[in-house]
Write an enzyme that holds these catalytic residues in place. Structure first.
Site, PDB file in Angstrom:
ATOM      1  CG  HIS A 157       1.341   9.652 -51.115  1.00 17.64           C
ATOM      2  ND1 HIS A 157       0.163   9.147 -50.620  1.00 17.64           N
ATOM      3  CD2 HIS A 157       2.212   9.618 -50.086  1.00 17.64           C
ATOM      4  CE1 HIS A 157       0.319   8.836 -49.352  1.00 17.64           C
ATOM      5  NE2 HIS A 157       1.553   9.116 -49.000  1.00 17.64           N
ATOM      6  CG  ASP A 187      -2.590   7.910 -52.219  1.00 15.10           C
ATOM      7  OD1 ASP A 187      -1.623   7.941 -52.995  1.00 15.10           O
ATOM      8  OD2 ASP A 187      -2.491   8.164 -50.999  1.00 15.10           O
ATOM      9  N   GLY A 260       5.826   7.813 -43.255  1.00 16.16           N
ATOM     10  CA  GLY A 260       6.480   6.515 -43.419  1.00 16.16           C
ATOM     11  C   GLY A 260       5.509   5.369 -43.273  1.00 16.16           C
ATOM     12  CG  ASN A 261       2.726   4.455 -40.075  1.00 18.38           C
ATOM     13  OD1 ASN A 261       3.027   5.250 -39.204  1.00 18.38           O
ATOM     14  ND2 ASN A 261       2.767   3.135 -39.892  1.00 18.38           N
ATOM     15  CB  SER A 262       2.379   6.533 -46.941  1.00 21.56           C
ATOM     16  OG  SER A 262       1.702   7.732 -46.711  1.00 21.56           O
ATOM     17  N   GLY A 318     -22.256  12.803 -64.690  1.00 22.05           N
ATOM     18  CA  GLY A 318     -22.126  14.066 -65.398  1.00 22.05           C
ATOM     19  C   GLY A 318     -22.826  15.220 -64.719  1.00 22.05           C
TER      20      GLY A 318
END
Length: 529
Positions: A157, A187, A260-262, A318
Site C-alpha cells: 500500500h 501487503d 509513515g512507519n508502513s 475450495g
C-alpha cells in the site's frame, strides 16, 4: 445487535501528517527487600502472624533483568532502513477515470483514505495547484534493504498505483526505485535501486516469535526518518477482520507505529527482522498500542516468488468456513469450539473431489491445529498449488483424515465465495450509492446454495459507509430487498439506493447464514464518514 465499529478504524500507516507530541509522566519504581521476624517474647498467635510463610518470604526468581539498551542494535541496523516517497500523479487519475467513470471526491472518499492522503491532497472539485487538473498525492513510508545490490522490501500500500518512487538511504543519498512487483493480499512489495555495497538487514525466524518478547521498530512516522520505538509482542498468528490480508497471520505488538512507519522492519533484540510493520488499530488515526506486522517468513517467501516469477501463487482447498461457537459445537457434538466449520464447498474444487462436506469441521492441517476459522486461510495459502495436505475433519461425532491436493487460488473467485471485502471489483474502486455498499452479483451456483431464485439477491462485498457498518451490515451479507422492492444484483442495488438522503431510514432485508432479517440504515447529515 452487533457492537458498532465507530470507535475503531484500521489505518494503513503510510502518509505523513501533522502530529501532536504527548510526554507521559514518569512512574516511580520502588522495591522492598523481604523483612525478617523480630526476636523476643512474642505470644504464639502473634508470632504466627509476624512470621510470613516460607513461600512468601523467599524472593521470587528474577524473570526480567533491567531495561534493555537498544543503542547498539540501532547503530548496526539503522543504516539498512530507508525512507520511501511514492508519487501518485495524473496517469493514476486517468486510469481511475477509465475504470469508474469518475474519481471519488472528498465527500465520497472513506475517512481512512482521507487520513492517509492528508489535508493537502487535491480531490476532484477542489481548487487545483499549478500542475493542472487531476488528483496528485504523496505516499510516505519506510522500507529496508535485503540485498547489497539494492533489493528492498516495503508494503504494497506504500507504492500501489505510484507513478514514481524515490528511496532515501541512511546516508541521505536518493535513488529512483523500480517496483519489481507487489502483492496486495500479503501487503508486500519488492523494490530495486541501482546501487551496490549496501548495508543489509538479516531476516530472523518469525516462527520463534512469542508474546511478551521485546520488539523494536525503525521507520519514518510522519516523515521523521530513523525514528526508533520499542515495546513487546502482544500476540502472534492474529487475524485482522478489518484488513484484506486474509492469508497473513499478523504479529501484534504495542510498539508505537504511526503513519509513515508502513513497510519498516520489526526487529528482535538480535537485530533480526521478524516482521514488516503494516497496520494499526486506531480511533484517531494515530498510535493506540495495537499494531500489526507481517511475519518475515511469509514476506520473504512472497518476495522470492515476485523476484523469480513476477507473481505470487497460493494453494486453495475450495471451502468457505466460519467460526465455531458453543451453541454450534453442541449441535455438532464437538467437545470444544476449536476448528473451522465448512458452510460451503466450491463446485469442482479439491475439497469437493476429496469428499469434504458442508457441516464438516476442519480441526488440523498436516498436524497443525486450527484453533479458529481464521487460522485456515494463512496455513493453506502459504502452500504451493499441487501440494498434498492431510486435513483432520470432524464429522458425525468422530474425526477422520482426508487427503487433499491443493489447486491454485483464484483470488477473485475465492473472495467472492467467501463474501470478502473486494469481491468482484477493481481494487480501489469506490461504492456507487449513498450507503457505501459495494455489491457483487451472485453466481447461479451460489444462488442454489442459498436457496434463492434465479434473479434474487446481491452479496455485499464491502461496507464503506459508516452508518451501514454501525447498523450491522457485513461483507458476505446477501441483500434480498430494499424496502419492499426485490434486488436482483449489484446494479439494481445501486439504482434503488441512489436517491437515499441523509436522515432517511432505509430498510434492507438481509440473509446472513440462512437467517433473514430486516436491518434499518440511516445515513447521517454531513456525509457517511
Amino acid at each position: 445487535m452487533r457492537a458498532p465499529f465507530t470507535a475503531i478504524a484500521l489505518v494503513l500507516v503510510t502518509a505523513a501528517a501533522t502530529a501532536s507530541v504527548v510526554v507521559p509522566d514518569a512512574a516511580p519504581v520502588s522495591g522492598a527487600a523481604p523483612g525478617t521476624a523480630a526476636a523476643g517474647n512474642v505470644a504464639p498467635a502473634a508470632a504466627a502472624q509476624a512470621v510470613a510463610p516460607e513461600a512468601q518470604r523467599a524472593p521470587a526468581e528474577q524473570l526480567v533483568t533491567g531495561l534493555p539498551d537498544f543503542t547498539r542494535l540501532v547503530e548496526q541496523v539503522g543504516p539498512g532502513v530507508v525512507n520511501i516517497e511514492a508519487t501518485i500523479g495524473s496517469r493514476t487519475a486517468q486510469r481511475g477515470q477509465r475504470r469508474g467513470g469518475q474519481m471519488p471526491n472528498e465527500e465520497m472518499m472513506p475517512e481512512i483514505f482521507r487520513r492517509i492522503l492528508g489535508p493537502e491532497f487535491p480531490f476532484p472539485g477542489a481548487p487545483q495547484g499549478p500542475d493542472g487538473p487531476g488528483p496528485r498525492g504523496t505516499s510516505m513510508g519506510t522500507g529496508f534493504l535485503v540485498s547489497a545490490d539494492g533489493y528492498l522490501l516495503t508494503n504494497h500500500h506504500v507504492v500501489a498505483n505510484a507513478d514514481q518512487v524515490k528511496v532515501r538511504l541512511h546516508d541521505r543519498r536518493e535513488f529512483d526505485a523500480e517496483v519489481v512487483g507487489s502483492d496486495e493480499q500479503s501487503d508486500v512489495a519488492v523494490l530495486k535501486i541501482d546501487a551496490s555495497g549496501l548495508p543489509v538487514l538479516r531476516a530472523g525466524d518469525s516462527r520463534q516469535v512469542r508474546p511478551g518478547q521485546w520488539a523494536v521498530a525503525i521507520g519514518s512516522p510522519f516523515g521523521l526518518d530513523q525514528s526508533v520505538t520499542a515495546g513487546i509482542v502482544s500476540a502472534v498468528g492474529r487475524s485482522n477482520p478489518y484488513a484484506n490480508q486474509r492469508y497473513v497471520p499478523f504479529i501484534q505488538t504495542d510498539v508505537a507505529i504511526n503513519r509513515g512507519n508502513s513497510g519498516g522492519p520489526l526487529l528482535n533484540t538480535r537485530g533480526e527482522v521478524i516482521g514488516i510493520n503494516s497496520q494499526i488499530f486506531s480511533n484517531s488515526g494515530g498510535y493506540m498500542g495495537v499494531s500489526f506486522a507481517i511475519p518475515i517468513d511469509m514476506a520473504m517467501n512472497v518476495a522470492e516468488q515476485i523476484k523469480s516469477t513476477g507473481s505470487v501463487q497460493r494453494g486453495q482447498v475450495g471451502v468457505v468456513v466460519e467460526a465455531v461457537n458453543a451453541e454450534k459445537a453442541a449441535g455438532l457434538g464437538l467437545p470444544d469450539t476449536l476448528g473451522a466449520l465448512v458452510n460451503s464447498v466450491q463446485p469442482g474444487s479439491p475439497a469437493e473431489k476429496a469428499g469434504i462436506e458442508v457441516g464438516d469441521v476442519i480441526r488440523a492441517v498436516d498436524g497443525s491445529a486450527i484453533n479458529q476459522s481464521s487460522d485456515l486461510p494463512p496455513i493453506i495459502g502459504s502452500k504451493a498449488p499441487g501440494t498434498r495436505v492431510r486435513l483432520e475433519v470432524f464429522r458425525e461425532g468422530r474425526s477422520r483424515n482426508v487427503d487433499v491436493t491443493l489447486s491454485q487460488l483464484d483470488e477473485g473467485a475465492a473472495v467472492a465465495a467467501a463474501g470478502g471485502p473486494d469481491a468482484g471489483r477493481t481494487p480501489g474502486a469506490a461504492s456507487s450509492n449513498p450507503l457505501g455498499l459495494v455489491g457483487q452479483d451472485l453466481t447461479a451456483a451460489q444462488r442454489r446454495q442459498l436457496g434463492l431464485g434465479a434473479d434474487e439477491g446481491v452479496r455485499i462485498a464491502r461496507v464503506e459507509g459508516l452508518a451501514a457498518r454501525e447498523a450491522g451490515i457485513q461483507p458476505g451479507d446477501v441483500v434480498l430487498r430494499v424496502g419492499r422492492t426485490p434486488v436482483a444484483g449489484a446494479a439494481a442495488l445501486d439504482r434503488q439506493l441512489r436517491d437515499v438522503r441523509a436522515g432517511q431510514t432505509v430498510m434492507l432485508l438481509v440473509n446472513r447464514g440462512g437467517t433473514t432479517q430486516f436491518i434499518a440504515v440511516t445515513p447521517r447529515e454531513g456525509g457517511e464518514d
